[in-house]
Write a protein that holds these residues in place. Structure first.
Motif, PDB file in Angstrom:
ATOM      1  N   PHE A   3      -1.854   6.215  -5.056  1.00 32.66           N
ATOM      2  CA  PHE A   3      -1.564   4.955  -4.395  1.00 32.66           C
ATOM      3  C   PHE A   3      -0.062   4.775  -4.216  1.00 32.66           C
ATOM      4  O   PHE A   3       0.731   5.139  -5.080  1.00 32.66           O
ATOM      5  CB  PHE A   3      -2.097   3.766  -5.203  1.00 32.66           C
ATOM      6  N   ASN A   4       0.324   4.207  -3.111  1.00 31.62           N
ATOM      7  CA  ASN A   4       1.707   3.813  -2.849  1.00 31.62           C
ATOM      8  C   ASN A   4       1.748   2.300  -3.019  1.00 31.62           C
ATOM      9  O   ASN A   4       1.086   1.573  -2.282  1.00 31.62           O
ATOM     10  CB  ASN A   4       2.112   4.223  -1.429  1.00 31.62           C
ATOM     11  N   ILE A   5       2.495   1.818  -3.976  1.00 28.79           N
ATOM     12  CA  ILE A   5       2.541   0.389  -4.280  1.00 28.79           C
ATOM     13  C   ILE A   5       3.725  -0.245  -3.553  1.00 28.79           C
ATOM     14  O   ILE A   5       4.874   0.134  -3.767  1.00 28.79           O
ATOM     15  CB  ILE A   5       2.690   0.148  -5.803  1.00 28.79           C
ATOM     16  N   ASN A   6       3.411  -1.190  -2.701  1.00 24.96           N
ATOM     17  CA  ASN A   6       4.438  -1.925  -1.964  1.00 24.96           C
ATOM     18  C   ASN A   6       4.228  -3.421  -2.152  1.00 24.96           C
ATOM     19  O   ASN A   6       3.098  -3.889  -2.130  1.00 24.96           O
ATOM     20  CB  ASN A   6       4.362  -1.634  -0.456  1.00 24.96           C
ATOM     21  N   LEU A   7       5.307  -4.128  -2.317  1.00 30.77           N
ATOM     22  CA  LEU A   7       5.240  -5.576  -2.377  1.00 30.77           C
ATOM     23  C   LEU A   7       5.872  -6.119  -1.115  1.00 30.77           C
ATOM     24  O   LEU A   7       7.031  -5.836  -0.824  1.00 30.77           O
ATOM     25  CB  LEU A   7       5.988  -6.103  -3.598  1.00 30.77           C
ATOM     26  N   ASP A   8       5.110  -6.858  -0.364  1.00 32.07           N
ATOM     27  CA  ASP A   8       5.587  -7.443   0.882  1.00 32.07           C
ATOM     28  C   ASP A   8       5.633  -8.958   0.744  1.00 32.07           C
ATOM     29  O   ASP A   8       4.751  -9.545   0.123  1.00 32.07           O
ATOM     30  CB  ASP A   8       4.673  -7.073   2.046  1.00 32.07           C
ATOM     31  N   GLU A   9       6.626  -9.558   1.345  1.00 30.48           N
ATOM     32  CA  GLU A   9       6.677 -11.012   1.355  1.00 30.48           C
ATOM     33  C   GLU A   9       5.595 -11.540   2.273  1.00 30.48           C
ATOM     34  O   GLU A   9       5.202 -10.890   3.234  1.00 30.48           O
ATOM     35  CB  GLU A   9       8.044 -11.479   1.863  1.00 30.48           C
ATOM     36  N   ARG A  10       5.101 -12.692   1.969  1.00 29.78           N
ATOM     37  CA  ARG A  10       4.051 -13.299   2.792  1.00 29.78           C
ATOM     38  C   ARG A  10       4.599 -13.746   4.105  1.00 29.78           C
ATOM     39  O   ARG A  10       5.644 -14.047   4.359  1.00 29.78           O
ATOM     40  CB  ARG A  10       3.438 -14.492   2.074  1.00 29.78           C
TER      41      ARG A  10
END
Length: 69
Positions: A62-69
């Protein structure tokens, strides 16, 4: 896949592990994580350690990315 909670994360981990043909025992032996930790994670237990959970996710590709809403 959008992850909204611990249950979603656990479901994704479990589905990926099974798709790769890995057992919880194999993952445990390979990583040193306990089978009970892997089971708790896959079942959405929200008190698991985030660092271990992220390492397992990366191991499964898995590639974990956090994106802003």
């Amino acid at each position: 896949m959008k992850i909204n909670n611990a249950a979603d994360f656990g479901k994704a981990i479990k589905e990926r592990r099974k798709k790769l043909g890995y057992t919880q025992k194999y993952i445990s032996e390979f990583t040193g994580l306990s089978i009970s930790f892997i089971s708790d994670l896959e079942n959405g237990k929200s008190t698991i350690e985030i660092g271990k959970a992220l390492e397992l996710a990366k191991l499964l590709g898995f590639n974990i990315n956090l994106d802003e809403r």
